[in-house]
Scaffold this motif. Structure first.
Motif, PDB file in Angstrom:
ATOM      1  N   ARG A 170      -0.523  -0.377 -11.305  1.00  0.00           N
ATOM      2  CA  ARG A 170      -0.463  -1.705 -10.676  1.00  0.00           C
ATOM      3  C   ARG A 170       0.740  -2.487 -11.215  1.00  0.00           C
ATOM      4  O   ARG A 170       1.426  -3.179 -10.476  1.00  0.00           O
ATOM      5  CB  ARG A 170      -1.770  -2.497 -10.885  1.00  0.00           C
ATOM      6  N   SER A 199      -4.355   7.532  -3.333  1.00  0.00           N
ATOM      7  CA  SER A 199      -3.859   6.157  -3.508  1.00  0.00           C
ATOM      8  C   SER A 199      -4.971   5.225  -3.985  1.00  0.00           C
ATOM      9  O   SER A 199      -4.730   4.329  -4.797  1.00  0.00           O
ATOM     10  CB  SER A 199      -3.224   5.634  -2.212  1.00  0.00           C
ATOM     11  N   SER A 200      -6.204   5.457  -3.517  1.00  0.00           N
ATOM     12  CA  SER A 200      -7.311   4.607  -3.981  1.00  0.00           C
ATOM     13  C   SER A 200      -7.586   4.854  -5.460  1.00  0.00           C
ATOM     14  O   SER A 200      -7.984   3.939  -6.188  1.00  0.00           O
ATOM     15  CB  SER A 200      -8.592   4.899  -3.195  1.00  0.00           C
ATOM     16  N   ARG A 217      -3.608  -5.999  -1.008  1.00  0.00           N
ATOM     17  CA  ARG A 217      -4.974  -6.394  -1.361  1.00  0.00           C
ATOM     18  C   ARG A 217      -5.000  -7.543  -2.363  1.00  0.00           C
ATOM     19  O   ARG A 217      -5.976  -8.272  -2.455  1.00  0.00           O
ATOM     20  CB  ARG A 217      -5.746  -5.215  -1.983  1.00  0.00           C
ATOM     21  N   ASP A 218      -3.927  -7.679  -3.156  1.00  0.00           N
ATOM     22  CA  ASP A 218      -3.936  -8.666  -4.248  1.00  0.00           C
ATOM     23  C   ASP A 218      -2.646  -9.472  -4.263  1.00  0.00           C
ATOM     24  O   ASP A 218      -2.253  -9.986  -5.297  1.00  0.00           O
ATOM     25  CB  ASP A 218      -4.092  -7.940  -5.601  1.00  0.00           C
ATOM     26  N   LEU A 219      -1.968  -9.563  -3.123  1.00  0.00           N
ATOM     27  CA  LEU A 219      -0.631 -10.176  -3.157  1.00  0.00           C
ATOM     28  C   LEU A 219      -0.699 -11.685  -3.348  1.00  0.00           C
ATOM     29  O   LEU A 219       0.053 -12.255  -4.136  1.00  0.00           O
ATOM     30  CB  LEU A 219       0.155  -9.787  -1.905  1.00  0.00           C
ATOM     31  N   GLY A 235       0.829  -1.210   0.000  1.00  0.00           N
ATOM     32  CA  GLY A 235       0.000   0.000   0.000  1.00  0.00           C
ATOM     33  C   GLY A 235       0.862   1.259   0.000  1.00  0.00           C
ATOM     34  O   GLY A 235       0.492   2.275  -0.598  1.00  0.00           O
ATOM     35  N   ASP A 292     -12.005  -0.767  -3.241  1.00  0.00           N
ATOM     36  CA  ASP A 292     -10.988  -1.818  -3.397  1.00  0.00           C
ATOM     37  C   ASP A 292     -11.595  -3.133  -3.898  1.00  0.00           C
ATOM     38  O   ASP A 292     -10.956  -3.875  -4.625  1.00  0.00           O
ATOM     39  CB  ASP A 292     -10.267  -2.086  -2.064  1.00  0.00           C
ATOM     40  N   TYR A 338       1.548   2.299  -3.552  1.00  0.00           N
ATOM     41  CA  TYR A 338       0.435   3.052  -4.162  1.00  0.00           C
ATOM     42  C   TYR A 338       0.377   4.464  -3.577  1.00  0.00           C
ATOM     43  O   TYR A 338       0.142   5.453  -4.277  1.00  0.00           O
ATOM     44  CB  TYR A 338      -0.896   2.320  -3.953  1.00  0.00           C
TER      45      TYR A 338
HETATM   46  O1   DC Z   1      -3.105  -0.596   2.590  1.00  0.00           O
HETATM   47  P1   DC Z   1      -3.158   0.886   2.298  1.00  0.00           P
HETATM   48  O2   DC Z   1      -4.283   1.603   2.960  1.00  0.00           O
HETATM   49  O3   DC Z   1      -1.862   1.578   2.589  1.00  0.00           O
HETATM   50  O4   DC Z   1      -3.401   0.978   0.706  1.00  0.00           O
HETATM   51  C1   DC Z   1      -3.466   2.204   0.012  1.00  0.00           C
HETATM   52  C2   DC Z   1      -4.349   2.017  -1.230  1.00  0.00           C
HETATM   53  O5   DC Z   1      -3.743   1.124  -2.158  1.00  0.00           O
HETATM   54  C3   DC Z   1      -5.749   1.455  -0.938  1.00  0.00           C
HETATM   55  O6   DC Z   1      -6.703   2.127  -1.733  1.00  0.00           O
HETATM   56  C4   DC Z   1      -5.680   0.028  -1.399  1.00  0.00           C
HETATM   57  C5   DC Z   1      -4.621   0.057  -2.464  1.00  0.00           C
HETATM   58  N1   DC Z   1      -3.864  -1.176  -2.534  1.00  0.00           N
HETATM   59  C6   DC Z   1      -4.119  -2.040  -3.560  1.00  0.00           C
HETATM   60  O7   DC Z   1      -4.990  -1.766  -4.391  1.00  0.00           O
HETATM   61  N2   DC Z   1      -3.402  -3.184  -3.691  1.00  0.00           N
HETATM   62  C7   DC Z   1      -2.453  -3.489  -2.799  1.00  0.00           C
HETATM   63  N3   DC Z   1      -1.756  -4.622  -2.965  1.00  0.00           N
HETATM   64  C8   DC Z   1      -2.190  -2.627  -1.705  1.00  0.00           C
HETATM   65  C9   DC Z   1      -2.927  -1.480  -1.592  1.00  0.00           C
END
Ligand code: DC
Length: 230
Positions: free
Chosen positions: A109, A99-100, A130-132, A36, A184, A39
């Motif tokens: 991405r 970031s969103s 979120r997608d690891l 995150g 998300d 991003y």
């Molecule tokens: O986890 P975070 O709040 O720091 O993430 C910031 C933004 O990035 C949030 O909108 C989700 C997005 N994000 C994502 O889409 N994929 C990821 N692997 C990590 C974060």
């Protein structure tokens, strides 16, 4: 020294991914990677050079010469731009909102994913996002998906902000987190989802120590089953 594996943690905002990630990294002597923050770094740079974070073409042009220095350590994850540590500036409301927006853009991405895969080639790591486990590291040795109800996540976030001197109301925090969850999990590219093969943990009624203990036991169990040492 055993194998240098990748462990992934995915889940919605405020669920405790960073706390767990740091604890696991420390217990295993691995690096902690906060995707995150990457991003957020793109959103920070957009603000820095006055690019609209909602304009994918402008953001893609900006990325062509954006080369932050990323430091993944056991204790934490830092991003520096032109020698300046921007990590403390990544959690402002403007950067969070930006970031969103940038996280919906395929070019962004791709840039984040390349950075993450390069980090994985350099040794063992615990990476959260979120997608690891679903997209970036579908073959990760161990995957976790953390969940917790919205009230609990909002209260945790609020306590963090209060501890750092912020002033927020619970209803406002709940609305912000619910809006980010929606964004998300409904976006077209790499939406938040439970990765195949992930351990699903509901942390609503668990303390951080309990989550870490359970996850360490699951890591040992998974790796023993596959005869991998850590
Ligand atoms: O986890 P975070 O709040 O720091 O993430 C910031 C933004 O990035 C949030 O909108 C989700 C997005 N994000 C994502 O889409 N994929 C990821 N692997 C990590 C974060």
């Amino acid at each position: 020294m055993g194998h240098q594996i990748t462990i992934t943690i995915d889940g919605p905002a405020g669920v405790g991914k960073s706390t767990l990630g740091r604890r696991l990294a420390q217990a295993l002597g691995y690096r902690y990677v906060d995707s995150g923050a990457l991003y957020r770094a793109v959103a920070w740079q957009a603000q820095n050079v006055q690019v609209d974070p909602g304009d994918p073409d402008a953001v893609a042009r900006m990325l062509a010469d954006f080369q932050p220095r990323v430091t993944a350590a056991t204790q934490g994850f830092q991003v520096a731009v032109e020698g300046w540590d921007i990590t403390p500036e990544l959690r402002t409301p403007a950067v969070t909102a930006g970031s969103s927006l940038v996280a919906t853009q395929p070019r962004v991405r791709e840039w984040v994913n390349q950075t993450l895969r390069q980090l994985a080639r350099e040794g063992g790591m615990v990476a959260e996002g979120r997608d690891l486990g679903s997209v970036v590291f579908p073959d990760a040795a161990v995957k976790f998906y953390l969940d917790a109800d919205l009230n609990t996540r909002a209260s945790r976030r609020q306590r963090e902000w209060q501890a750092s001197g912020g002033d927020t109301d619970l209803a406002g925090t709940q609305n912000t987190i619910a809006a980010r969850d929606r964004q998300d999990s409904t976006r077209m590219v790499a939406p938040l989802t439970v990765p195949q093969g992930a351990h699903y943990l509901d942390t609503t009624n668990l303390q951080p120590d309990e989550v870490a203990t359970q996850c360490l036991a699951l890591i040992r169990q998974d790796l023993e089953a596959r005869a991998i040492g850590i």
